[in-house]
Scaffold this motif. Structure first.
Motif, PDB file in Angstrom:
ATOM      1  N   ILE A  70       0.774  -1.055  -0.077  1.00 18.38           N
ATOM      2  CA  ILE A  70       0.067  -0.082   0.037  1.00 18.38           C
ATOM      3  C   ILE A  70       0.906   1.110  -0.015  1.00 18.38           C
ATOM      4  N   THR A  71       2.093   1.145   0.886  1.00 14.71           N
ATOM      5  CA  THR A  71       2.855   2.286   0.921  1.00 14.71           C
ATOM      6  C   THR A  71       4.247   1.895   0.377  1.00 14.71           C
ATOM      7  N   PRO A  72       4.446   1.489  -0.720  1.00 17.10           N
ATOM      8  CA  PRO A  72       5.800   1.088  -1.235  1.00 17.10           C
ATOM      9  C   PRO A  72       6.796   2.264  -0.798  1.00 17.10           C
ATOM     10  N   ASN A  73       6.655   3.486  -1.288  1.00 12.50           N
ATOM     11  CA  ASN A  73       7.641   4.446  -1.169  1.00 12.50           C
ATOM     12  C   ASN A  73       8.245   4.633   0.429  1.00 12.50           C
ATOM     13  N   LEU A  74       7.060   4.583   1.230  1.00 12.57           N
ATOM     14  CA  LEU A  74       7.647   4.719   2.887  1.00 12.57           C
ATOM     15  C   LEU A  74       8.470   3.484   2.942  1.00 12.57           C
ATOM     16  N   PHE A  75       8.434   2.289   2.610  1.00 15.27           N
ATOM     17  CA  PHE A  75       9.101   1.125   3.024  1.00 15.27           C
ATOM     18  C   PHE A  75      10.470   1.335   2.271  1.00 15.27           C
ATOM     19  N   LEU A  76      10.479   1.731   0.794  1.00 15.32           N
ATOM     20  CA  LEU A  76      11.798   2.039   0.173  1.00 15.32           C
ATOM     21  C   LEU A  76      12.824   2.894   1.022  1.00 15.32           C
ATOM     22  N   THR A  77      11.995   4.091   1.475  1.00 13.47           N
ATOM     23  CA  THR A  77      12.706   5.214   2.355  1.00 13.47           C
ATOM     24  C   THR A  77      13.249   4.479   3.447  1.00 13.47           C
ATOM     25  N   ALA A  78      12.340   3.772   4.182  1.00 12.68           N
ATOM     26  CA  ALA A  78      12.945   3.304   5.406  1.00 12.68           C
ATOM     27  C   ALA A  78      13.933   2.223   5.472  1.00 12.68           C
ATOM     28  N   ASN A  79      14.019   1.586   4.105  1.00 14.19           N
ATOM     29  CA  ASN A  79      15.083   0.457   3.915  1.00 14.19           C
ATOM     30  C   ASN A  79      16.383   1.224   3.413  1.00 14.19           C
ATOM     31  N   GLU A  80      16.441   2.555   3.203  1.00 17.13           N
ATOM     32  CA  GLU A  80      17.610   3.047   2.703  1.00 17.13           C
ATOM     33  C   GLU A  80      18.750   3.139   3.871  1.00 17.13           C
ATOM     34  N   GLY A  81      20.006   2.533   3.318  1.00 15.57           N
ATOM     35  CA  GLY A  81      20.887   2.300   4.178  1.00 15.57           C
ATOM     36  C   GLY A  81      21.001   1.225   5.102  1.00 15.57           C
ATOM     37  N   VAL A  82      20.033   0.177   5.105  1.00 18.83           N
ATOM     38  CA  VAL A  82      19.706  -0.917   6.044  1.00 18.83           C
ATOM     39  C   VAL A  82      20.246  -1.832   4.912  1.00 18.83           C
ATOM     40  N   PRO A  83      21.268  -2.723   5.420  1.00 18.52           N
ATOM     41  CA  PRO A  83      21.730  -3.976   4.601  1.00 18.52           C
ATOM     42  C   PRO A  83      20.504  -4.755   4.107  1.00 18.52           C
ATOM     43  N   THR A  84      20.743  -5.318   2.916  1.00 16.22           N
ATOM     44  CA  THR A  84      19.695  -6.231   2.343  1.00 16.22           C
ATOM     45  C   THR A  84      19.976  -7.703   2.998  1.00 16.22           C
ATOM     46  N   ASN A  85      18.885  -8.333   2.840  1.00 11.90           N
ATOM     47  CA  ASN A  85      19.087  -9.994   3.283  1.00 11.90           C
ATOM     48  C   ASN A  85      20.094 -10.384   2.284  1.00 11.90           C
ATOM     49  N   ASP A  86      20.446 -11.608   2.635  1.00 13.85           N
ATOM     50  CA  ASP A  86      21.523 -12.453   2.071  1.00 13.85           C
ATOM     51  C   ASP A  86      20.969 -12.680   0.556  1.00 13.85           C
ATOM     52  N   ASP A  87      19.720 -12.844   0.304  1.00 10.61           N
ATOM     53  CA  ASP A  87      19.049 -13.195  -1.026  1.00 10.61           C
ATOM     54  C   ASP A  87      18.936 -11.821  -1.447  1.00 10.61           C
TER      55      ASP A  87
END
Length: 134
Positions: A44-61
């Motif tokens: 529903i709020t993809p941009n909010l989650f993209l912003t929240a993920n900025e600078g957060v390491p991604t999962n191994d996959d």
């Protein structure tokens, strides 16, 4: 959220009174869902989650770590203050103008999803982090 402006509470109360009248008079019920406001979901709020993920390491996959409100609070810090992001989202996703427009459009019922963690935080859950903003 619980300290929302009196004018917003009045519009919500007005909608509640209108919905009760509809049930009593057997009028047509017109409703909408305010999903994504108090229970955030990335679809529903993809941009909010993209912003929240900025600078957060991604999962191994290679997938993003923050995908719901649990991981919102349990994932490592990133480039943005996620508490401030959620507060800004609560204040702006649904506004008094939105509620007034819905009432004017004839909406009589609102579905407002709310997470259990607003009232019942179990020890050890990451929701403890933000109890001061609930």
């Amino acid at each position: 959220f619980f300290e929302m402006a009196t004018s917003m509470k009045n519009v919500l109360l007005s909608l509640l009174i209108t919905s009760s009248a509809c049930l009593a008079d057997k009028e047509i019920i017109r409703g909408v869902n305010l999903g994504g406001w108090l229970v955030m979901e990335p679809w529903i709020t993809p941009n909010l989650f993209l912003t929240a993920n900025e600078g957060v390491p991604t999962n191994d996959d290679g997938t993003l770590q923050i995908v719901d409100e649990y991981t919102w609070r349990s994932s490592p810090s990133g480039d943005n203050d996620r508490s401030a992001l959620v507060q800004d989202h609560w204040e702006n996703w649904v506004t008094l103008d939105h509620l007034t427009d819905l009432k004017t459009a004839g909406i009589t019922h609102l579905r407002i999803p709310v997470g259990y963690w607003y009232w019942n935080v179990t020890d050890g859950e990451p929701f403890e982090i933000d109890t001061d903003i609930y």
